[in-house]
Enzyme design. Structure first.
Site, mmCIF file in Angstrom:
data_model
loop_
_atom_site.group_PDB
_atom_site.id
_atom_site.type_symbol
_atom_site.label_atom_id
_atom_site.label_comp_id
_atom_site.label_asym_id
_atom_site.label_seq_id
_atom_site.Cartn_x
_atom_site.Cartn_y
_atom_site.Cartn_z
ATOM 1 C CE1 TYR A 1 -4.356 -0.918 -0.379
ATOM 2 C CE2 TYR A 1 -3.434 -2.881 0.647
ATOM 3 C CZ TYR A 1 -4.442 -2.259 -0.075
ATOM 4 O OH TYR A 1 -5.524 -2.977 -0.510
ATOM 5 C CB CYS B 1 -8.299 1.676 14.428
ATOM 6 S SG CYS B 1 -8.037 0.403 15.681
ATOM 7 N NE ARG C 1 -2.578 -0.556 -5.099
ATOM 8 C CZ ARG C 1 -3.786 -0.783 -4.602
ATOM 9 N NH1 ARG C 1 -3.933 -1.471 -3.495
ATOM 10 N NH2 ARG C 1 -4.847 -0.321 -5.220
ATOM 11 C CD GLN D 1 -15.793 -1.507 -9.437
ATOM 12 O OE1 GLN D 1 -15.540 -2.674 -9.195
ATOM 13 N NE2 GLN D 1 -16.106 -1.090 -10.648
ATOM 14 C CG ASN D 2 -10.528 3.451 -9.850
ATOM 15 O OD1 ASN D 2 -10.619 2.225 -9.910
ATOM 16 N ND2 ASN D 2 -10.422 4.219 -10.910
ATOM 17 C CB ALA E 1 -11.036 5.329 -20.342
ATOM 18 N N GLY F 1 -14.008 0.974 -17.658
ATOM 19 C CA GLY F 1 -12.793 0.367 -17.114
ATOM 20 C C GLY F 1 -12.990 -0.498 -15.894
ATOM 21 C CG HIS G 1 -14.287 -1.233 -3.858
ATOM 22 N ND1 HIS G 1 -13.980 -1.817 -5.061
ATOM 23 C CD2 HIS G 1 -15.465 -1.771 -3.473
ATOM 24 C CE1 HIS G 1 -14.947 -2.673 -5.393
ATOM 25 N NE2 HIS G 1 -15.858 -2.656 -4.450
HETATM 26 P P1 NAD Z 1 -9.709 -4.632 -12.596
HETATM 27 O O1 NAD Z 1 -8.274 -4.396 -12.373
HETATM 28 O O2 NAD Z 1 -10.301 -5.906 -12.215
HETATM 29 O O3 NAD Z 1 -10.077 -4.451 -14.152
HETATM 30 C C1 NAD Z 1 -9.773 -3.356 -14.890
HETATM 31 C C2 NAD Z 1 -10.668 -3.265 -16.123
HETATM 32 O O4 NAD Z 1 -10.278 -2.137 -16.873
HETATM 33 C C3 NAD Z 1 -10.595 -4.465 -17.084
HETATM 34 O O5 NAD Z 1 -11.897 -4.855 -17.453
HETATM 35 C C4 NAD Z 1 -9.838 -3.928 -18.302
HETATM 36 O O6 NAD Z 1 -10.266 -4.513 -19.513
HETATM 37 C C5 NAD Z 1 -10.205 -2.456 -18.255
HETATM 38 N N1 NAD Z 1 -9.212 -1.549 -18.841
HETATM 39 C C6 NAD Z 1 -7.861 -1.667 -18.854
HETATM 40 N N2 NAD Z 1 -7.293 -0.603 -19.445
HETATM 41 C C7 NAD Z 1 -8.314 0.225 -19.796
HETATM 42 C C8 NAD Z 1 -8.371 1.491 -20.434
HETATM 43 N N3 NAD Z 1 -7.266 2.149 -20.814
HETATM 44 N N4 NAD Z 1 -9.589 2.056 -20.643
HETATM 45 C C9 NAD Z 1 -10.733 1.402 -20.266
HETATM 46 N N5 NAD Z 1 -10.726 0.197 -19.668
HETATM 47 C C10 NAD Z 1 -9.537 -0.379 -19.427
HETATM 48 O O7 NAD Z 1 -10.421 -3.426 -11.881
HETATM 49 P P2 NAD Z 1 -11.810 -3.250 -11.180
HETATM 50 O O8 NAD Z 1 -12.890 -3.905 -11.963
HETATM 51 O O9 NAD Z 1 -11.921 -1.822 -10.912
HETATM 52 O O10 NAD Z 1 -11.794 -4.036 -9.777
HETATM 53 C C11 NAD Z 1 -10.740 -4.491 -9.026
HETATM 54 C C12 NAD Z 1 -10.577 -3.904 -7.651
HETATM 55 O O11 NAD Z 1 -9.293 -3.367 -7.580
HETATM 56 C C13 NAD Z 1 -11.473 -2.790 -7.274
HETATM 57 O O12 NAD Z 1 -12.024 -3.125 -6.064
HETATM 58 C C14 NAD Z 1 -10.590 -1.569 -7.047
HETATM 59 O O13 NAD Z 1 -10.881 -0.990 -5.794
HETATM 60 C C15 NAD Z 1 -9.216 -2.095 -6.988
HETATM 61 N N6 NAD Z 1 -8.185 -1.309 -7.728
HETATM 62 C C16 NAD Z 1 -8.172 0.059 -7.693
HETATM 63 C C17 NAD Z 1 -7.214 0.767 -8.400
HETATM 64 C C18 NAD Z 1 -7.214 2.275 -8.360
HETATM 65 O O14 NAD Z 1 -7.705 2.858 -7.412
HETATM 66 N N7 NAD Z 1 -6.692 2.957 -9.379
HETATM 67 C C19 NAD Z 1 -6.255 0.094 -9.142
HETATM 68 C C20 NAD Z 1 -6.273 -1.306 -9.147
HETATM 69 C C21 NAD Z 1 -7.264 -1.979 -8.436
HETATM 70 ZN ZN ZN Z 2 -8.196 1.667 17.656
#
Ligand code: NAD
Ligand code: ZN
Length: 265
Positions: free
Chosen positions: A52, A114, A55, A86-87, A251, A207, A106
């Site tokens: 983390y 904590c 990241r 979800q990001n 995207a 995405g 998320h």
């Molecule tokens: P995922 O990693 O499972 O999937 C990513 C999706 O994005 C895929 O379907 C892929 O085909 C698509 N993709 C890849 N490049 C792309 C682009 N340039 N344009 C459009 N689409 C594109 O991600 P998810 O479905 O969001 O879920 C996984 C979990 O991971 C979530 O819970 C999330 O919280 C977490 N996560 C978050 C981040 C972040 O905050 N940036 C990064 C990685 C994972």
């Molecule tokens: Zn505590």
């Protein structure tokens, strides 16, 4: 026009933040789907914290891309708007999207909370300190490492540096929802309320692999009978079959163009 936008890791991929499932998602040869779990944290909190921290640093150094900016622009012009992301990164906010129009379902990677009580704080590390100040390490069982000493033969420096709650002494953890954990019910309520308040004319899903049932559910319910459901993803997903329009492109290629066309017409 009422708009709902749902985003996943793919919208931030072009800002240099790896998705979980892409080949860049692996970290030290470890699968993120296994690291982002309560089990991984229980087994090796130092390892999970290290992941983390890296990241967080990567996200701090990243910039919002044209897709984040196009979504912020759409929000400005829509009659009613909500983003469900979800990001855990802050790129939507840094692209100018007002906080009150967005739900980070998320969680937020810059929150440290904590693992036992309600104590939490948020620090993006931009205000000078490179990393959220780890609350002073407190070992409740007095003996220096007490009963929480790592069981590994060679105690790891990392383990000693783990942040502990200043209130109750339990381990602090990132403020994100791990695989297998419950969503925050207050956040679910905000999304449900938006759906209940009226038809959504336009839903964008950008995405995300859409592997979570609630994402498919919200997107299809938002579309309803008459709404548009636009999917932007280079790959097929479980939502593709419900989409009224599919864009199999990155995207940043699609969103600026679509939003400009919408605002012009
Ligand atoms: P995922 O990693 O499972 O999937 C990513 C999706 O994005 C895929 O379907 C892929 O085909 C698509 N993709 C890849 N490049 C792309 C682009 N340039 N344009 C459009 N689409 C594109 O991600 P998810 O479905 O969001 O879920 C996984 C979990 O991971 C979530 O819970 C999330 O919280 C977490 N996560 C978050 C981040 C972040 O905050 N940036 C990064 C990685 C994972
Ligand atoms: Zn505590």
């Amino acid at each position: 026009m009422r708009v709902l936008v749902i985003t996943g890791a793919g919208v931030s991929a072009e800002s240099g933040i790896p998705t979980f499932r892409g080949k860049d998602g692996y970290w030290r040869n470890l699968d993120p789907a296994k690291l982002a779990t309560p089990e991984a944290f229980a087994k090796d909190p130092g390892l999970v914290w290290q992941w983390y921290r890296e990241r967080r640093q990567r996200i701090r150094n990243a910039q919002p891309n044209p897709a984040h900016k196009a979504i912020a622009k759409l929000a400005q012009h829509a009659h009613e708007f909500m983003l469900v992301t979800q990001n855990v990164d802050d790129l939507h906010a840094r692209a100018g999207l007002p906080k009150e129009t967005m739900v980070q379902i998320h969680g937020d990677i810059f929150v440290t909370r904590c693992s036992d009580c309600d104590f939490q704080f948020r620090d993006t590390g931009r205000g000078g300190s490179p990393e959220p100040p780890a609350p002073r390490t407190i070992y409740p069982n007095s003996g220096r490492l007490g009963s929480i000493a790592p069981t590994s033969a060679q105690p790891d420096q990392e383990q000693e540096d783990l942040p502990r709650c200043p209130r109750c002494g339990a381990l602090m953890r990132p403020g994100v929802v791990w695989f297998g954990e419950q969503l925050d019910s207050r956040k679910i309520y905000i999304v449900e309320d938006y759906l209940a308040r009226g038809d959504v004319d336009l839903t964008f899903v950008v995405g995300t692999t859409a592997l979570f049932g609630y994402i498919v559910d919200w997107a299809t319910r938002a579309r309803g009978r008459n709404g548009e459901l636009v999917e932007v993803n280079p790959d097929e997903t479980p939502l593709s079959q419900f989409a009224t329009k599919l864009y199999r492109e990155p995207a940043t290629k699609v969103l600026p163009r679509l939003v400009n066309e919408m605002l012009a017409g």
